[in-house]
Design a protein around this motif. Structure first.
Motif, PDB file in Angstrom:
ATOM      1  N   THR A   1      37.290  44.402  51.731  1.00 47.68           N
ATOM      2  CA  THR A   1      35.931  44.025  52.105  1.00 47.68           C
ATOM      3  C   THR A   1      35.988  43.048  53.276  1.00 47.68           C
ATOM      4  OG1 THR A   1      35.174  44.277  49.825  1.00 47.68           O
ATOM      5  CG2 THR A   1      33.793  42.939  51.298  1.00 47.68           C
TER       6      THR A   1
ATOM      7  N   ALA B   1      29.695  38.827  52.947  1.00 48.93           N
ATOM      8  CA  ALA B   1      30.476  39.181  51.758  1.00 48.93           C
ATOM      9  C   ALA B   1      31.425  38.075  51.307  1.00 48.93           C
ATOM     10  CB  ALA B   1      31.261  40.469  52.015  1.00 48.93           C
TER      11      ALA B   1
ATOM     12  N   LYS C   1      30.772  35.184  50.433  1.00 49.56           N
ATOM     13  CA  LYS C   1      30.199  34.449  49.310  1.00 49.56           C
ATOM     14  C   LYS C   1      30.617  35.054  47.967  1.00 49.56           C
ATOM     15  CE  LYS C   1      25.673  36.763  49.101  1.00 49.56           C
ATOM     16  NZ  LYS C   1      26.296  38.026  49.293  1.00 49.56           N
ATOM     17  N   ASP C   2      30.903  36.338  47.932  1.00 45.54           N
ATOM     18  CA  ASP C   2      31.321  36.986  46.695  1.00 45.54           C
ATOM     19  C   ASP C   2      32.737  36.605  46.276  1.00 45.54           C
ATOM     20  OD1 ASP C   2      28.871  38.313  46.679  1.00 45.54           O
ATOM     21  OD2 ASP C   2      29.674  40.042  47.774  1.00 45.54           O
TER      22      ASP C   2
ATOM     23  N   ARG D   1      34.695  30.736  45.420  1.00 50.50           N
ATOM     24  CA  ARG D   1      34.445  30.140  44.093  1.00 50.50           C
ATOM     25  C   ARG D   1      34.971  28.733  44.043  1.00 50.50           C
ATOM     26  NH1 ARG D   1      32.196  34.360  42.979  1.00 50.50           N
ATOM     27  NH2 ARG D   1      32.884  36.297  42.161  1.00 50.50           N
TER      28      ARG D   1
END
Length: 176
Positions: free
Chosen positions: A82, A170, A172-173, A176
């Motif tokens: 990704t 992307a 942000k996915d 963490r």
């Protein structure tokens, strides 16, 4: 590094972001290592490498007039295939110092910049929110109104090179 400050759109402070994203954007070391530390499969997709044209806000960093030819490397950094970062690295077109370093296919430039060149000089990071009219936003092919970017000027053997990284939605996915 006066040239970095002359463009008032690029600032020394990162924009206000969620803490997890801010960690990536303001990472003082290797972004490659930061991305790899997520535990997701890291990759580099080479999009383009060769002669290009200097954008108006980057030419001054290489001591060139806007629109001058330069050598560019465009890549996407991926996690689990990704795209999470679009990057453009630029140097003078005829630069014998940076062209062999930038000619690396799908290998990460970060490994060299943050470990293999002890004589390398690095300027401070600068940040900008890119709207959809900015050439880097357009090149990223991201579907977003605004993208966060950072750039840094490096000097090796008196030759400048600039790396600009555009953070894609992307990320942000994975942050963490």
């Amino acid at each position: 590094m006066r040239a970095m400050i002359e463009d008032s759109h690029w600032l020394l402070q990162p924009p206000a972001l969620a803490p997890a994203l801010l960690g990536f954007v303001s990472e003082p070391g290797s972004l490659t290592e930061r991305l790899m530390a997520t535990g997701h499969r890291f990759g580099v997709q080479l999009l383009f490498q060769g002669a290009s044209t200097a954008h108006p806000d980057e030419a001054i960093l290489l001591g060139l007039p806007a629109g001058s030819p330069l050598y560019a490397r465009h890549v996407r950094l991926t996690l689990d295939d990704t795209p999470v970062v679009y990057a453009r690295s630029i140097a003078r077109l005829d630069c014998p110092v940076w062209q062999p370093i930038l000619d690396r296919g799908s290998r990460s430039l970060g490994f060299t910049l943050f470990g293999g060149l002890p004589q390398l000089q690095r300027a401070a990071l600068h940040y900008r929110q890119l709207d959809s009219s900015h050439p880097l936003h357009q090149a990223s092919e991201a579907e977003a109104d605004s993208l966060t970017a950072r750039r840094c000027r490096f000097v090796l053997d008196e030759a400048p090179m600039v790396v600009c990284e555009v953070f894609l939605p992307a990320l942000k996915d994975f942050a963490r």
